[in-house]
Every structure is written in C-alpha cells, then in structure tokens.
Enzyme design. Structure first.
Site, mmCIF file in Angstrom:
data_model
loop_
_atom_site.group_PDB
_atom_site.id
_atom_site.type_symbol
_atom_site.label_atom_id
_atom_site.label_comp_id
_atom_site.label_asym_id
_atom_site.label_seq_id
_atom_site.Cartn_x
_atom_site.Cartn_y
_atom_site.Cartn_z
ATOM 1 N N LYS A 162 37.381 37.151 51.256
ATOM 2 C CA LYS A 162 38.350 38.238 51.484
ATOM 3 C C LYS A 162 38.081 38.835 52.866
ATOM 4 C CE LYS A 162 41.753 40.844 49.913
ATOM 5 N NZ LYS A 162 43.121 40.308 49.790
ATOM 6 N N ASP A 193 42.865 35.804 46.975
ATOM 7 C CA ASP A 193 44.163 35.973 46.314
ATOM 8 C C ASP A 193 44.938 34.657 46.321
ATOM 9 O OD1 ASP A 193 43.316 37.546 48.552
ATOM 10 O OD2 ASP A 193 44.713 39.129 48.005
ATOM 11 N N ASP A 217 32.775 34.241 39.704
ATOM 12 C CA ASP A 217 32.778 34.592 38.287
ATOM 13 C C ASP A 217 34.209 34.644 37.758
ATOM 14 O OD1 ASP A 217 32.002 35.442 35.793
ATOM 15 O OD2 ASP A 217 31.290 37.406 36.430
ATOM 16 N N ASP A 221 36.535 31.563 35.378
ATOM 17 C CA ASP A 221 37.171 31.822 34.083
ATOM 18 C C ASP A 221 38.659 31.458 34.131
ATOM 19 O OD1 ASP A 221 34.770 32.675 33.140
ATOM 20 O OD2 ASP A 221 35.467 34.638 32.456
#
Length: 324
Positions: A162, A193, A217, A221
């Site tokens: 980012k 993003d 993390d 997922d």
C-alpha cells in the site's frame, strides 16, 4: 527427525490425529513428541503453554500444529504468535491449488512476512484511544522476498503493498524489488486493493505473491474461497532452523466433538512438512491420496459430503498405502 505434535483446541484435537496417522506412514522413522497447549489447557490448569513446553518444542526439528481457541480478553499471549517469534518463523507460506471441487482453477502461493507489522503487539491502550504500532524493516522485507524468490519453479513474483499511502509499504516494495532484481526473478508490484480485486476477478494471473503480515493474513483467507474452503488450505511457518505446519482454519468450537471436522488442510500441511524435510516423493504421494479421496466424493459436511472425520482418515490411508 523429531517432530512436536500440538493438536491445540477444538477440532485441532480431531484433525491433527488424522494428520499424525498420515505422517507415521510417510515418516516411519520419525520421533513424535506430544505437547498439550491451548485455551482448553488454560481453563483446566491456568497455563496455556509453559516455559517447559517451549523448551520441549525447541528440542524438536519442526512442529505439526492444530488450532487454538483465542477468546476475547485472554490473559495470555497468542500461542501461535509466541511460537512464530520464539522459533523465528519469519515466512508464512500458503499454497492455493485447485482440486476436483474447487470453484476456480488456480495454482499460486502467498508468502506472508511473519515476524512484524501490526502483529508485534506494540500497543498503547487508554480509555478513549488505542494505538497499534506498525513496524516494517528492510531486513525482514528482504528475507521474506528471498524466501519467495526461492520457490521451486517460480514464474513471476507479485509484490503486494500500500505504498501509495504508507511509507512503510514503500520500504517493503523497494526491498522486495531489489531482492527479486538481484536474484533474476521477474516481478511486478500491486496495490493490496488491486490484488484483492484480481484474486476474485482473475486469480489465474498470480504465481507467487509476497506481502506484509496483515495483508497476507487477509488475502490468504480470501484466496481459500477460490479453492473451495479454508478446510482445504494448509500452511507452513518457516525459519532458518525450525518450521511449523498448520491448517489455516481455526478451532471451530461450534462443531468440535461432533466427528465431522474436515482433516484435509491438516493432511496437506503434512505434505508441506514432507517437502521441507526433503521427502518430495512422499509429499507427492500424500497430495495424490488427498486428490483421489476428494475425487471419490469422500467429503465432510462442510464440503458438501456426509462422511465423518474418521471415514476420511480411512480413505486417505487406503489411498496412500496404494501409492507407496
């Protein structure tokens, strides 16, 4: 080889024994040390993991880990975070490979920096304000980049960050770019993003992702949905001396004790352990046994089947024994 076996809490106590049975077949000469850690032990004894437990684990070569229940306001530091720090397990490696029931066709790996970022626990809490310090260092960024660039058969490295907003991520991006360039690995960089969007829209474009602790993390997922379930997602936590292998899923207290927990992620974590231990042929056999079991429809309820954990274990062991 000496392997510490830590089932943990909840369904960890159901899926790790299945993985343990697979590992005994795959590594008959290994020594296994059972260690009881977790919230269930804390409730019983007032300690989740003792200093003696930690020394026992450090006397082993690697760890097969289950899942830990982390209730809000727990009075002890996260066990998995403690182990990652004490064993210096700086690389969290999470492969995502499609199988017969996966909704998308993908084959990529996320390398998540495992030692710093917001998970270092540097926080100041007052009644009206909470501050968490985010730490990104060049040393840690470069070593996770080196780990990712050493992935066998790597085609392209995607550095996720980012940096358009955070100076810390600019450091991470530059450090990873420098390592990839020096190692001759093709690379690109991508805002987190955009990476999250592309994981849904065009996941096939990814080969190897390297990113910071928290972003890794979250993205991993999300990536688990592409292969069908967190219950199909294994992981490795690797350092220069030790390694720890665990399913990505949690302790799932809502289904614990019902005999229906999905053991595939734990078994695939054993496959990663075997690769790390220098047994690639046996690792491939475990992968093939999992693939055959899934293709035959022997699935737990979370995957749309009606088989129990022990029935999946029987099918896996039968398939594995036919392959070795």
């Amino acid at each position: 080889m000496k392997i510490a076996v830590l089932p943990g809490d909840g369904i960890g106590k159901e899926v790790v024994p299945v993985a343990y049975e697979v590992l005994k077949v795959a590594m008959p000469g290994a020594e296994f040390i059972q260690v009881d850690v977790g919230n269930e032990r804390y409730v019983r004894e007032g300690v989740a993991m003792s200093p003696h437990d930690l020394e026992t684990i450090k006397a082993c070569d690697c760890v097969l880990f289950g899942a830990i229940t982390s209730p809000p306001g727990k009075p002890y530091r996260s066990i998995i975070l403690t182990l990652r720090k004490e064993l210096d397990l700086y690389a969290n490696i999470r492969p995502f490979r499609s199988c017969a029931i996966s909704p998308r066709k993908v084959d990529f790996t996320i390398y998540r920096e495992n030692s710093e970022d917001l998970y270092m626990g540097i926080e100041e809490i007052t009644k009206d304000e909470a501050r968490s310090v985010r730490v990104i260092t060049r040393k840690a960024s470069e070593r996770i980049a080196r780990a990712a660039c050493k992935k066998p058969g790597i085609g392209k490295l995607t550095i996720v960050h980012k940096a358009n907003v955070l100076k810390a991520d600019e450091l991470f991006k530059d450090a990873c770019s420098g390592v990839a360039g020096s190692m001759g690995v093709p690379y690109e960089d991508m805002l987190v993003d955009t990476a999250a969007y592309n994981l849904v829209r065009a996941p096939e474009k990814f080969d190897t992702i390297v990113t910071t602790n928290m972003f890794g993390d979250i993205l991993s997922d999300e990536a688990a949905a592409l292969i069908g379930s967190l219950g199909l997602s294994p992981s490795a936590n690797v350092g220069d001396k030790y390694a720890l292998f665990e399913p990505v899923h949690g302790s799932a207290p809502d289904i614990a004790g019902k005999g229906i927990a999905n053991p595939f992620a734990a078994i695939l974590s054993v496959r990663m352990l075997l690769d790390w231990a220098g047994k690639p042929e046996m690792a491939r056999a475990v992968q093939s046994a999992v693939d055959r079991t899934i293709e035959s429809g022997v699935l737990t309820p979370d995957l749309g089947g009606n088989y129990t954990t022990l029935q999946v274990q029987s099918a896996i062991l039968k398939n594995l024994e036919s392959l070795i």
